[in-house]
Design an enzyme around this catalytic site. Structure first.
Site, mmCIF file in Angstrom:
data_model
loop_
_atom_site.group_PDB
_atom_site.id
_atom_site.type_symbol
_atom_site.label_atom_id
_atom_site.label_comp_id
_atom_site.label_asym_id
_atom_site.label_seq_id
_atom_site.Cartn_x
_atom_site.Cartn_y
_atom_site.Cartn_z
ATOM 1 N N LYS A 98 52.260 40.162 48.860
ATOM 2 C CA LYS A 98 53.005 40.530 50.067
ATOM 3 C C LYS A 98 53.171 39.306 50.962
ATOM 4 O O LYS A 98 52.262 38.478 51.068
ATOM 5 C CB LYS A 98 52.246 41.646 50.802
ATOM 6 C CG LYS A 98 53.017 42.296 51.946
ATOM 7 C CD LYS A 98 52.229 43.488 52.509
ATOM 8 C CE LYS A 98 52.967 44.184 53.633
ATOM 9 N NZ LYS A 98 52.214 45.346 54.168
ATOM 10 N N SER A 139 54.783 49.634 54.684
ATOM 11 C CA SER A 139 55.463 48.373 54.799
ATOM 12 C C SER A 139 55.385 47.483 53.571
ATOM 13 O O SER A 139 56.127 46.506 53.473
ATOM 14 C CB SER A 139 54.909 47.603 55.999
ATOM 15 O OG SER A 139 53.562 47.212 55.748
ATOM 16 N N SER A 185 50.380 51.543 54.611
ATOM 17 C CA SER A 185 51.374 50.619 54.070
ATOM 18 C C SER A 185 51.183 50.220 52.616
ATOM 19 O O SER A 185 52.058 49.568 52.047
ATOM 20 C CB SER A 185 51.429 49.350 54.920
ATOM 21 O OG SER A 185 52.155 49.586 56.099
#
Lengths: 469, 98
Positions: free
Chosen positions: A70, A145, A169
């Site tokens: 990420k 997210s 997330s």
């Protein structure tokens, strides 16, 4: 399209069926073929992955396995943008501890996964680098997210990925993309080098094709780090130890507050299927109550935004990040650099967080939310006197359409109701996909466990995964 | 709790965010809705409940006071939008005396 779990590719590597270099090449080809349509990655550096592959030590547990990362987890020398314009030119001068640990286990960090800017969002649409499509349900959001991490794994562009989970997330995009996502206990994985959103809630964790891969990544990631004072000194064990073991007699709580009529029928059906399979496996399903379940969204958005407004004050246009041109004095430089660099949702949350911390409102909002957080944690402490695990939905609905009716921020926040509690209480949680009819959107179910009980949680998750498949 | 109308323009000043008029209006509407919702926290009795600032108690988390390696000066300023002689360049903040 790349298929195969970590254990599959480890087997291919150690038997010499493929070399680490060929595996990086294969993943690169898949990214080049599919990323233009999916937008799971913001950037990827094939050259440095190939350099690492050339030196891969196959005797290590994750030797030669590329892992997507990420965009808010620092990789030395690589762009770490948090999907924000404000960090457009930023290259991290150091590795996050999670990256150091992955490398020590032989893995190769490869690719910066797209995300909601600064991890603020539920759909992956708040990225300055464009929205991400859901490979498991094209035309729908991948969740957020950790949108790119989930889409990369679901779309055959990564074997596995790291994400971060502040209010769901990791677990929610895993559910929307039909993969496994796990948030470890708060403190299990060092947050050093994870760009801070809400420090008392943030936790790094894996997004994988199956439960075993999640356990394998935890083996590499977990452990105390003196660079993160909140990282736990709790001993780590082999997180695969419970896989394949019986769950006969396990007591699994089903909170009555989670059986809302507002849940989509597919979510209710997935939960019913999970209950049936767990019962068949010999677990005992117990109805429990979490009396403050309704309060979690309100408490969370006050706490998370308050912490975010403080954490994001570091983006000032001085030490790193975007600096506005032609400003008049220091205050103007700060205010305009931040205004130009941050996207709308980040600004909205900074404003909310600053407001709840501001003089005159602190007690009514921030202090109150921290007390309600204590009540939520007490609910779980009481529940875990009765049961060993808690089963629930991940999200109230499957993934909404990418181009759908506009939802207000409040409507979007309310959908986090089932994932937020684990963050408020610091508990480990895992999302396991529940097979759906051909063409239907993926739906996962969530299992929560006691603090530091990941081995047990993974045991139940893998038993459920086996029964569902 | 009396529902206050959030003064977004004032809060933006505190947060050092230069918002447009349009953003100020949009955030006012969005956040008043959010604040209306979070006002429900009032209904939960928190008398004698200690605030929970952290999910797990962590005490005495200090490492040995031994110097370790740090970023080089060059690496520390490498991401600065303006740097000179290994230092961050900032606008003048001290007014000259008249």
């Amino acid at each position: 399209m790349l298929n195969g779990s970590i254990s599959y590719w480890r087997n291919q590597l150690t038997t010499g069926a493929i070399t680490p270099t060929e595996l990086v090449e294969e993943i690169s080809r898949s990214i080049e073929a599919h990323n233009p349509a999916v937008n799971a990655y913001i950037s990827w550096d094939k050259e440095s992955a190939l350099a690492a592959a050339a030196k891969a030590d196959l005797s290590l547990p994750l030797g030669g396995i590329p892992i997507a990362i990420k965009d808010n987890i620092c990789i030395q020398g690589a762009p770490t943008r948090c999907a924000s314009r404000i960090l457009d030119n930023f290259r991290s001068p150091y590795d996050a501890t999670a990256i150091t640990r992955l490398r020590a286990a032989g893995a190769i960090p490869f690719g910066r996964a797209n995300m909601d800017e600064f991890a603020m969002g539920s759909f992956g649409k708040n990225s300055a680098y464009g929205a991400t499509d859901n490979p498991a349900a094209p035309g729908h959001v991948p969740g957020g997210s950790s949108s790119g991490s989930a889409a990369a794994v679901a779309g055959g562009m990564a074997i596995a990925a790291l994400g971060s989970d502040t209010g769901g997330s990791i677990r929610q995009p895993a559910s929307h993309c039909g993969i496994v996502g796990m948030k470890p206990t708060y403190g299990r994985v060092s947050r050093y080098g994870l760009v801070a959103f809400a420090s008392s809630l943030d936790q790094i964790g894996p997004l994988t094709q199956n439960v075993e891969d999640a356990a394998l990544l935890l083996n590499a990631l977990c452990g105390h780090d003196e660079k993160d004072s909140t990282s736990s000194t709790e001993p780590t064990t082999d997180f695969t130890a419970g896989l394949g073991q019986s769950i006969k007699g396990a007591r699994i709580g089903l909170p009555k507050e989670y059986l809302s009529e507002g849940n989509d029928p597919a979510v209710t059906a997935a939960l019913q299927t999970a209950v049936q399979k767990l019962t068949e496996l010999g677990a005992e399903i117990v109805e429990i109550s979490l009396p403050h379940a309704e309060a979690v969204v309100a408490a969370y958005y006050i706490i998370a935004c308050a912490e975010a407004s403080s954490n994001l004050s570091r983006f000032d246009g001085i030490r790193y990040g975007h600096r506005a041109e032609g400003t008049n004095g220091l205050d103007d430089l700060y205010s305009r650099s931040r205004a130009e660099g941050f996207g709308p949702e980040v600004k909205r949350r900074i404003i909310l967080g600053t407001y709840v911390l501001s003089s005159g409102f602190y007690d009514a909002y921030y202090a109150k939310a921290q007390k309600v957080r204590a009540l939520v944690a007490q609910d779980f402490a009481a529940a875990f006197e009765q049961v060993d695990f808690i089963l629930g939905p991940v999200a109230p609905t499957p993934a909404p359409a990418l181009e759908g009716a506009d939802m207000t921020p409040l409507q979007i926040y309310l959908a986090d109701i089932y994932t937020i509690p684990a963050n408020l209480a610091g508990l480990p949680g895992i999302s396991v996909p529940c097979p759906q009819a051909e063409g239907a959107r993926p739906v996962g179910v969530q299992l929560l466990g006691r603090h530091f009980a990941e081995v047990d949680l993974l045991r139940v998750a893998s038993a459920l995964e086996g029964a569902l498949s | 709790m009396e529902q206050p109308q959030i003064d977004v323009a004032y809060i933006a000043k505190l947060a050092k965010l230069d918002l447009t008029v349009e953003e100020t209006e949009r955030f006012s509407a969005d956040l008043n809705q959010v604040l209306g919702y979070v006002a429900q926290l009032e209904q939960w009795d928190t008398t004698d409940v200690p605030p929970m600032y952290h999910p797990l108690p962590v005490f005495d988390a200090v490492r040995e006071d031994v110097p370790g390696t740090s970023l080089s000066n060059e690496a520390a300023v490498a991401n600065a939008p303006a740097a000179e002689d290994g230092q961050f360049r900032v606008p003048k903040v001290v007014e000259s005396a008249h």
